[in-house]
Design an enzyme around this catalytic site. Structure first.
Site, mmCIF file in Angstrom:
data_model
loop_
_atom_site.group_PDB
_atom_site.id
_atom_site.type_symbol
_atom_site.label_atom_id
_atom_site.label_comp_id
_atom_site.label_asym_id
_atom_site.label_seq_id
_atom_site.Cartn_x
_atom_site.Cartn_y
_atom_site.Cartn_z
ATOM 1 N N GLY A 179 0.819 -1.205 0.000
ATOM 2 C CA GLY A 179 0.000 0.000 0.000
ATOM 3 C C GLY A 179 0.852 1.252 0.000
ATOM 4 N N GLY B 258 0.421 5.670 0.861
ATOM 5 C CA GLY B 258 -0.439 6.709 1.410
ATOM 6 C C GLY B 258 0.327 7.981 1.641
ATOM 7 N N GLY B 259 -0.362 8.972 2.257
ATOM 8 C CA GLY B 259 0.262 10.257 2.494
ATOM 9 C C GLY B 259 1.443 10.185 3.433
ATOM 10 N N PHE B 260 1.417 9.244 4.370
ATOM 11 C CA PHE B 260 2.539 9.109 5.293
ATOM 12 C C PHE B 260 3.708 8.411 4.622
ATOM 13 C CE2 PHE B 260 4.955 6.953 8.603
ATOM 14 C CZ PHE B 260 5.099 7.938 9.562
ATOM 15 N N GLY B 261 3.435 7.454 3.779
ATOM 16 C CA GLY B 261 4.508 6.730 3.111
ATOM 17 C C GLY B 261 4.031 5.389 2.595
ATOM 18 N N VAL C 126 3.570 1.170 2.692
ATOM 19 C CA VAL C 126 3.250 0.122 3.658
ATOM 20 C C VAL C 126 3.754 -1.212 3.116
ATOM 21 C CG1 VAL C 126 1.422 -1.017 4.973
ATOM 22 C CG2 VAL C 126 1.183 1.392 4.346
ATOM 23 N N LYS D 125 4.802 0.644 8.144
ATOM 24 C CA LYS D 125 4.455 1.891 7.471
ATOM 25 C C LYS D 125 5.647 2.830 7.606
ATOM 26 C CE LYS D 125 0.841 4.229 8.976
ATOM 27 N NZ LYS D 125 -0.559 4.660 9.159
ATOM 28 N N ASP E 97 -11.111 10.281 11.252
ATOM 29 C CA ASP E 97 -10.971 9.826 9.857
ATOM 30 C C ASP E 97 -11.560 8.425 9.701
ATOM 31 O OD1 ASP E 97 -10.302 10.129 7.212
ATOM 32 O OD2 ASP E 97 -8.242 9.465 7.441
#
Length: 842
Positions: A508, A510-513, A515, A529, A625
């Site tokens: 995966g 995402g905005g954080f980084g 996965v 993550k 969220d």
């Protein structure tokens, strides 16, 4: 006596230091000067002049930026056209992730432009497929390609706030067999106040005089920049090297308008006004010296109509609209028009011209609808002294994701590293004054208890210390010891678990980084993550997640195995959820259909997790969220709520928290969006949307559907109020759901989706109602196992009376460890470590 002498000393110091202070302030208010950096000629050793600027070859020894790694070869145009600039005769290709790192010495709003021109070369640049990201924002461009359809370069322009010392632009092929390329890059600072902090919000239903705030913490992408009534303005003729195109192709009816030009100097003005006075950097003279005005028949003064333009924009997105005015049509103010500006025929603004040949502009934030078309019209106000209207220019920028490094309180300030001597002295003067005042205030406050000011999110230091320890605050913003070091995992262990972050284990982004799936040395499966190393994005979310998950434990909340903050890394390690996200089992997937019983059990589990969050011993936590991708399923389909990076704590004796709106479009509580006041009922609303998503197995927002069906919550509630909810359920559930269970489920969702938070149930109430719906389904199955359908006889029975016990009678320990319906005992904490197999993780 001593106090009097202290004040006398301060007064004398102020008289002495005031001139120095003024010198300091004056040094910080110098006018904007067009910058000379950063302009990069990619794939070249040579500098080249283009539109009055020097683009530095990225293979030169310039130390203001770095390219890492330098493993990719440049490419050169094999047959350049004589009309093609040298800037577009070279490019740099990237066969793996590569980054340009710019050293930022001045904070503020920056323009970032990426130039793409697929010229002829042994490598066919038009076949490139790649992603572009910047510090704090992955997915700036995704699966991006440039087709060679014209002789003009494609330029992507973005505006964003930069207040970090190193700013990175990263290129990464979207597929292993693909590559990325770029011809030139621009990263330069814009004038102060170039982008406002807020603007009037225009929704699909018009405007209620509310503002959209936080523009400076967002990335803006230029969609249209139009010189109304004039010709094309090329970058060399614009003060900030922008390109303006003529408006004729956007007009609905060209016969309604005519061009107007002005050959006198434009009168730029400063000071306060009802409108925003413009300057040459907001838009150049060329824009304000031309306009479109009404093509009226001078002999028919009763003739009245609007001039209308239509612009293609992103469907169901938010855009910053800037309209430019300068009255070059009137001979005097006595005959200057009063103009009505219309946006999408749902909003109007009356504009009274107060000066001639003085440019000004207006900003609006406009939410587009499902048509993908933004309509702008102008016409004369009914009380206008003259039957005319005009427009000089127009810009549309899409408002993209939020930047994770931007502090809202400081986003409009600038930091100047190369200070003048006078500013240094003035700065010292200010420091002296602040220190003296601080000492006096400290004496006055001595012995008094400290009082909390604002309700603040969890914050962290700007960077991580050399030994990797995070300085923290509790979820209530009070100091606590350092994070539990027992949760720290060595970086080498994480590398081993993920086989050095192998792309084969990537599950995966995402905005954080990214996965990754991994396996620790003890055999435990985990989800890792990892943020993009070294850029500092996601620090608040990183610490929030650790603080929340290290303090709470529940069967229906995802478990944190540990974290790693070595070498400026930010890595979170969770239990691995074998079945992935709830969303992946509902739609757009080849996975087996979830039965109605399974869906009810998943909803009950997630609701229990949220109820524990809201009422647990940590004083109450608001998730902020809740969505189907943040509800994960283990191998037994047990639901766990995940992703606590946006969480906020609830304070005792406080009904709400005022905070910048964050969340996911479609799930967002309208009351929270409208008032910016966050409560636990905001989570309840989001969960109500998830319930409908579970029921109907479709996205919460689907732009491809008719307008009335586009928003899931609005569409389903129409059928719920008609008593015909069975008409819109997942087709795979038809004939398998008892109507009594369905009715109770629908009533529960409807209560969650009430417009006012006070009218919504608590999550404890939701748990009870869902368990009731589950019992109704079970009762129907036991009564008529061969006729479990929406048409069976059981559906006509009245709802049974079941005694209700208050949800608050359950202790925290009972909430933490409920027995499973299959009779097995609660899974122990050591058995549940896992997490995130989500394709769109944060």
């Amino acid at each position: 006596m001593g106090k009097f002498q202290s004040h006398e000393v301060i007064v004398r110091l102020l008289h002495l230091l005031l001139p120095l202070q003024l010198l300091f302030l004056q040094s910080l208010s110098l006018s904007y000067t067009p910058p000379s950096k950063y302009f990069i000629n990619c794939g070249s050793q040579n500098n080249t002049n283009y539109t009055g600027r020097t683009f530095v070859g990225d293979m030169s020894s310039d130390s203001s930026f770095t390219l890492s790694p330098k493993r990719d070869d440049p490419v050169v145009d094999s047959s350049p056209s004589p009309t093609t600039s040298q800037l577009y005769q070279t490019a740099r290709i990237f066969k793996g992730p590569s980054s340009y790192v710019f050293h930022i010495d001045q904070n503020g709003t920056y323009l970032v432009r990426l130039h793409f021109f697929p010229f002829s070369s042994p490598t066919d640049l038009s076949t490139a497929l790649f992603d572009v990201s910047v510090s704090g924002l992955p997915g700036l461009l995704q699966n991006f390609s440039v087709q060679n359809t014209s002789n003009l370069p494609l330029i992507k322009e973005f505006l964003l706030t930069i207040n970090i010392s190193k700013f990175t632009v990263k290129f990464e092929p979207s597929q292993e067999s693909s590559f990325a390329f770029v011809n030139a890059i621009e990263v330069f600072i814009a004038p102060d106040s170039f982008i406002p902090h807020s603007a009037l919000l225009v929704t699909r239903k018009g405007s209620k005089n509310s503002s959209y705030k936080g523009l400076l913490s967002r990335v803006l992408q230029k969609i249209h920049r139009v010189n109304v009534g004039g010709g094309e303005i090329e970058p060399g003729l614009d003060t900030l090297w922008r390109n303006w195109v003529p408006d004729d192709t956007f007009l609905f009816n060209r016969s309604t308008a005519r061009n107007k030009s002005y050959d006198q100097p434009i009168q730029y003005q400063e000071g306060q006004s009802e409108y925003n006075y413009s300057d040459r950097y907001i838009a150049p003279d060329n824009v304000y010296s031309t306009a479109k005005e009404m093509n009226t028949n001078k002999g028919d003064q009763l003739q009245s109509f609007n001039i209308s333009w239509g612009f293609n924009v992103t469907k169901n997105a938010t855009h910053l609209l800037r309209v430019h005015f300068c009255d070059i049509t009137s001979a005097s103010l006595s005959v200057s028009p009063w103009i009505n500006l219309y946006i999408n025929s749902i909003f109007s603004r009356n504009i009274k011209i107060i000066t001639l040949a003085v440019p000004f502009y207006l900003d609006f934030v406009v939410v587009s609808d499902n048509s993908g078309l933004l309509n702008i019209s102008i016409g004369p106000h009914r009380d206008s002294p003259v039957n005319n209207s005009f427009l000089n220019g127009l810009e549309i920028m899409e408002i993209m994701q939020e930047l994770r490094w931007v502090s809202i309180k400081n986003e409009s300030k600038k930091k100047y590293i190369p200070l003048l001597v006078g500013s240094v002295v003035g700065g010292l003067a200010l420091v002296c004054i602040v220190l003296i005042v601080f000492l006096l205030q400290s004496k006055c406050r001595k012995g008094k208890p400290a009082q909390a000011t604002d309700w603040l999110p969890i914050t962290v230091d700007r960077g991580l210390s050399s030994h990797g320890r995070i300085h923290e605050a509790t979820i209530h913003s009070s100091p606590v010891p350092y994070l539990n070091l027992g949760l720290k995992i060595p970086f080498a262990e994480v590398q081993s678990a993920t086989k050095n972050f192998s792309s084969k284990l990537l599950v995966g982004k995402g905005g954080f980084g990214n996965v990754y799936q991994g396996t620790l040395r003890n055999g435990m499966k985990v989800a890792v993550k990892r943020s993009q190393p070294g850029h500092g994005q996601g620090l608040p979310e990183f610490q929030t997640e650790i603080l929340v998950l290290s303090k709470i434990h529940h069967r229906h909340l995802v478990s944190l195995v540990g974290y790693c903050d070595e070498r400026n890394e930010m890595i979170l390690v969770y239990e691995f959820m074998e079945k992935g996200t709830l969303r992946s089992h509902l739609y757009d997937s080849d996975l087996p259909c979830l039965s109605w019983k399974q869906r009810l059990e998943i909803c009950i589990g997630a609701a229990r997790g949220l109820h524990y969050l809201h009422t647990g011993s940590e004083g109450g936590i608001i998730h902020r969220d809740i969505k189907s991708t943040n509800i994960l399923l283990d191998d037994d389909f047990v639901a766990k709520v995940a992703d606590f990076g946006l969480s906020r704590s609830g304070l005792p004796n406080q009904t709400h928290v005022s905070t910048a709106v964050k969340g996911t479009f479609g799930y967002l509580d309208p009351e929270y969006f409208r008032t910016q006041q966050l409560t636990d009922k905001s989570d309840v609303y989001s969960f109500g949307v998830v319930l409908l998503e579970v029921l109907c197995a479709r996205p919460v927002i689907n732009p491809s559907l008719p307008t009335e069906q586009m928003n899931l919550a609005e569409w389903v509630m129409v059928w719920q109020k008609k008593g015909l909810l069975e008409q819109v359920i997942d087709p795979l559930l038809v004939g398998k759901v008892n109507l009594n269970s369905l009715r109770k489920f629908g009533e529960t969702a409807e209560k969650c989706l009430q417009e006012e938070g006070a009218d919504r149930p608590t999550m404890g109430d939701v748990v009870w109602d869902l368990e009731y719906a589950f019992q109704l389904q079970q009762t129907a199955m036991q009564r008529e196992p061969l006729e479990d359908s929406t048409n069976d006889a059981a559906s006509t029975f009245p709802l049974p009376t079941i005694q209700r016990y208050p949800s608050y009678s359950l202790s925290i320990s009972n909430i933490h460890g409920p027995e499973r319906r299959d009779g097995s005992s609660e899974t122990t904490e050591s058995e549940v470590f896992s997490q995130l197999r989500i394709a769109d993780g944060r």
